[in-house]
Design a protein around this motif. Sequence first.
Motif, PDB file in Angstrom:
ATOM      1  N   ALA A  49       0.703  -1.594   0.035  1.00 46.67           N
ATOM      2  CA  ALA A  49       0.167   0.109   0.312  1.00 46.67           C
ATOM      3  C   ALA A  49       1.044   0.985  -0.260  1.00 46.67           C
ATOM      4  CB  ALA A  49      -0.292   0.162   1.263  1.00 46.67           C
ATOM      5  N   ASP A  50       0.050   2.320  -0.395  1.00 45.60           N
ATOM      6  CA  ASP A  50       1.146   3.770  -0.723  1.00 45.60           C
ATOM      7  C   ASP A  50       0.994   4.639   1.186  1.00 45.60           C
ATOM      8  OD1 ASP A  50       2.539   3.666  -3.354  1.00 45.60           O
ATOM      9  OD2 ASP A  50       0.471   4.262  -3.688  1.00 45.60           O
ATOM     10  N   ILE A  51      -0.323   3.706   1.350  1.00 40.89           N
ATOM     11  CA  ILE A  51      -0.815   4.413   2.704  1.00 40.89           C
ATOM     12  C   ILE A  51      -0.519   3.553   4.160  1.00 40.89           C
ATOM     13  CG2 ILE A  51      -3.093   5.736   4.249  1.00 40.89           C
ATOM     14  CD1 ILE A  51      -3.607   6.650   1.386  1.00 40.89           C
ATOM     15  N   PHE A  52       0.054   3.740   5.274  1.00 44.07           N
ATOM     16  CA  PHE A  52       0.167   3.129   6.119  1.00 44.07           C
ATOM     17  C   PHE A  52      -0.556   4.064   7.212  1.00 44.07           C
ATOM     18  CE2 PHE A  52       2.192   0.704   9.562  1.00 44.07           C
ATOM     19  CZ  PHE A  52       2.628  -0.581   9.405  1.00 44.07           C
ATOM     20  N   MET A  53      -1.556   3.460   7.393  1.00 43.18           N
ATOM     21  CA  MET A  53      -1.963   3.712   8.874  1.00 43.18           C
ATOM     22  C   MET A  53      -2.237   3.136   9.971  1.00 43.18           C
ATOM     23  SD  MET A  53      -4.705   5.718   7.120  1.00 43.18           S
ATOM     24  CE  MET A  53      -5.950   6.391   7.920  1.00 43.18           C
ATOM     25  N   LEU A  54      -1.885   3.934  10.563  1.00 43.88           N
ATOM     26  CA  LEU A  54      -1.553   2.868  12.091  1.00 43.88           C
ATOM     27  C   LEU A  54      -1.916   3.880  13.720  1.00 43.88           C
ATOM     28  CD1 LEU A  54       0.920   1.429  13.477  1.00 43.88           C
ATOM     29  CD2 LEU A  54       2.524   3.286  13.452  1.00 43.88           C
ATOM     30  N   LYS A  55      -2.718   2.923  14.053  1.00 45.34           N
ATOM     31  CA  LYS A  55      -3.280   3.787  15.386  1.00 45.34           C
ATOM     32  C   LYS A  55      -2.758   2.159  16.729  1.00 45.34           C
ATOM     33  CE  LYS A  55      -7.515   1.146  15.613  1.00 45.34           C
ATOM     34  NZ  LYS A  55      -7.814   0.786  16.336  1.00 45.34           N
ATOM     35  N   HIS A  56      -3.254   2.934  17.822  1.00 38.81           N
ATOM     36  CA  HIS A  56      -2.184   2.134  18.820  1.00 38.81           C
ATOM     37  C   HIS A  56      -3.187   0.664  19.427  1.00 38.81           C
ATOM     38  CE1 HIS A  56      -0.715   1.628  23.384  1.00 38.81           C
ATOM     39  NE2 HIS A  56       0.512   2.127  22.499  1.00 38.81           N
ATOM     40  N   SER A  57      -3.907   0.639  20.196  1.00 37.33           N
ATOM     41  CA  SER A  57      -4.141  -0.601  20.319  1.00 37.33           C
ATOM     42  C   SER A  57      -5.731  -0.625  19.405  1.00 37.33           C
ATOM     43  CB  SER A  57      -4.650  -0.572  22.215  1.00 37.33           C
ATOM     44  OG  SER A  57      -4.649   0.435  22.477  1.00 37.33           O
ATOM     45  N   ILE A  86      -9.931   8.970  -2.202  1.00 37.70           N
ATOM     46  CA  ILE A  86      -8.740   7.895  -2.376  1.00 37.70           C
ATOM     47  C   ILE A  86      -9.197   6.555  -1.956  1.00 37.70           C
ATOM     48  CG2 ILE A  86      -7.398   6.780  -0.329  1.00 37.70           C
ATOM     49  CD1 ILE A  86      -6.831   9.351   0.994  1.00 37.70           C
ATOM     50  N   ASP A  87      -9.139   5.483  -3.024  1.00 35.45           N
ATOM     51  CA  ASP A  87      -9.045   4.416  -3.227  1.00 35.45           C
ATOM     52  C   ASP A  87      -8.564   3.330  -2.127  1.00 35.45           C
ATOM     53  OD1 ASP A  87      -9.563   2.028  -4.364  1.00 35.45           O
ATOM     54  OD2 ASP A  87      -8.611   2.247  -6.515  1.00 35.45           O
ATOM     55  N   PRO A  88      -9.474   2.775  -1.498  1.00 40.14           N
ATOM     56  CA  PRO A  88      -9.281   2.308  -0.392  1.00 40.14           C
ATOM     57  C   PRO A  88      -8.010   1.119  -0.811  1.00 40.14           C
ATOM     58  CG  PRO A  88     -11.257   2.526  -0.734  1.00 40.14           C
ATOM     59  CD  PRO A  88     -11.195   3.085  -1.767  1.00 40.14           C
ATOM     60  N   ILE A  89      -7.558   0.706  -1.957  1.00 34.84           N
ATOM     61  CA  ILE A  89      -6.876  -0.359  -2.195  1.00 34.84           C
ATOM     62  C   ILE A  89      -5.581   0.126  -1.580  1.00 34.84           C
ATOM     63  CG2 ILE A  89      -6.834   0.207  -4.735  1.00 34.84           C
ATOM     64  CD1 ILE A  89      -7.111  -3.612  -3.660  1.00 34.84           C
ATOM     65  N   VAL A  90      -5.091   1.517  -1.774  1.00 34.24           N
ATOM     66  CA  VAL A  90      -3.818   1.208  -1.401  1.00 34.24           C
ATOM     67  C   VAL A  90      -3.643   1.861  -0.187  1.00 34.24           C
ATOM     68  CG1 VAL A  90      -3.542   2.832  -3.955  1.00 34.24           C
ATOM     69  CG2 VAL A  90      -4.178   4.049  -2.027  1.00 34.24           C
ATOM     70  N   VAL A  91      -4.314   0.788   0.525  1.00 36.48           N
ATOM     71  CA  VAL A  91      -4.053   1.910   2.198  1.00 36.48           C
ATOM     72  C   VAL A  91      -3.766  -0.027   2.857  1.00 36.48           C
ATOM     73  CG1 VAL A  91      -5.377   2.454   4.522  1.00 36.48           C
ATOM     74  CG2 VAL A  91      -5.627   3.268   2.256  1.00 36.48           C
ATOM     75  N   PHE A  92      -3.063   0.105   3.619  1.00 39.54           N
ATOM     76  CA  PHE A  92      -2.641  -0.888   5.217  1.00 39.54           C
ATOM     77  C   PHE A  92      -2.979  -0.509   5.989  1.00 39.54           C
ATOM     78  CE2 PHE A  92      -0.474  -3.184   7.563  1.00 39.54           C
ATOM     79  CZ  PHE A  92      -0.903  -4.565   7.019  1.00 39.54           C
ATOM     80  N   GLY A  93      -3.912  -1.241   7.102  1.00 41.53           N
ATOM     81  CA  GLY A  93      -3.822  -0.242   8.537  1.00 41.53           C
ATOM     82  C   GLY A  93      -3.880  -1.517   9.650  1.00 41.53           C
ATOM     83  N   THR A  94      -2.925  -0.989  10.361  1.00 41.57           N
ATOM     84  CA  THR A  94      -2.132  -2.007  11.433  1.00 41.57           C
ATOM     85  C   THR A  94      -2.380  -1.058  12.662  1.00 41.57           C
ATOM     86  OG1 THR A  94      -0.067  -3.816  12.420  1.00 41.57           O
ATOM     87  CG2 THR A  94       0.166  -1.740  11.893  1.00 41.57           C
ATOM     88  N   LEU A  95      -2.146  -2.131  13.972  1.00 40.57           N
ATOM     89  CA  LEU A  95      -2.194  -1.698  14.994  1.00 40.57           C
ATOM     90  C   LEU A  95      -0.587  -1.742  15.942  1.00 40.57           C
ATOM     91  CD1 LEU A  95      -4.689  -3.503  16.361  1.00 40.57           C
ATOM     92  CD2 LEU A  95      -5.013  -1.112  15.643  1.00 40.57           C
ATOM     93  N   CYS A  96       0.327  -0.945  16.334  1.00 40.65           N
ATOM     94  CA  CYS A  96       1.129  -0.793  17.342  1.00 40.65           C
ATOM     95  C   CYS A  96       1.449  -1.588  18.335  1.00 40.65           C
ATOM     96  CB  CYS A  96       1.758   0.300  17.935  1.00 40.65           C
ATOM     97  SG  CYS A  96       1.236   1.608  17.469  1.00 40.65           S
ATOM     98  N   VAL A  97      -0.337  -1.838  18.806  1.00 41.63           N
ATOM     99  CA  VAL A  97       0.064  -3.306  20.187  1.00 41.63           C
ATOM    100  C   VAL A  97      -1.552  -4.190  19.512  1.00 41.63           C
ATOM    101  CG1 VAL A  97      -1.254  -4.030  22.392  1.00 41.63           C
ATOM    102  CG2 VAL A  97      -0.229  -1.965  22.221  1.00 41.63           C
TER     103      VAL A  97
END
Length: 201
Positions: A49-57, A86-97
């Motif tokens: 993905a071009d866009i990497f979404m990161l939240k804590h927990s 923004i095309d959602p196909i270019v997004v990856f989302g994950t968590l710190c915890v």
Amino acid sequence: MPVTDDEIREKYLERAIRELNTLTRELQSCPHCPRGNLMPVLGSGHPQADIFMLKHSPTAAEIEEGVAFYGRAGNALMKSFKRLGIDPIVVFGTLCVKCPTGEPDFASEECIARVAEEIAIVQPRIVVVMGEKALTVLNRLDLPLAEPISGEPGEIQRMTPTIEALYVPDIDDSLDEEKAKQRFWSALRSLGEWYADLPPY
């Protein structure tokens, strides 16, 4: 026969999928966090993905499904992406915890450091870091040639020579109160401008 650009891209994609699958197996057998019978909450989205979404927990919905950004946060982001073009196909989302421990602040540092592996595998163009706790984690990761990111909402910053970063408020804290929603949206709007300026290749 010379190798084409498409074949090269396909090989990189196959490698990213393989590496994320390996990371998933390692997380599922991780001995560090006392999570009982619960499985870790895994990242989801495009492996390159071009866009990497990161939240804590994780929230309760994410823990139940085992997928980051499942539930209200994911729904709100999908609506935001639509508004921003923004095309959602270019997004990856994950968590710190990733492990659903009773108290996320006591999660194992070894587990939290796995975010660096995810960033290395996905190789995004931008990391959207949500909230102060996630920002603290991101700034502590040992990313090659990384500069510290400030908590200035809506400001695109250079994180490494190849990756930019955008700080926005924590989405989970922004969904129940109108002013908090406005602050989140105001900061995230920069992502739409950034995406519109990407070269078409």
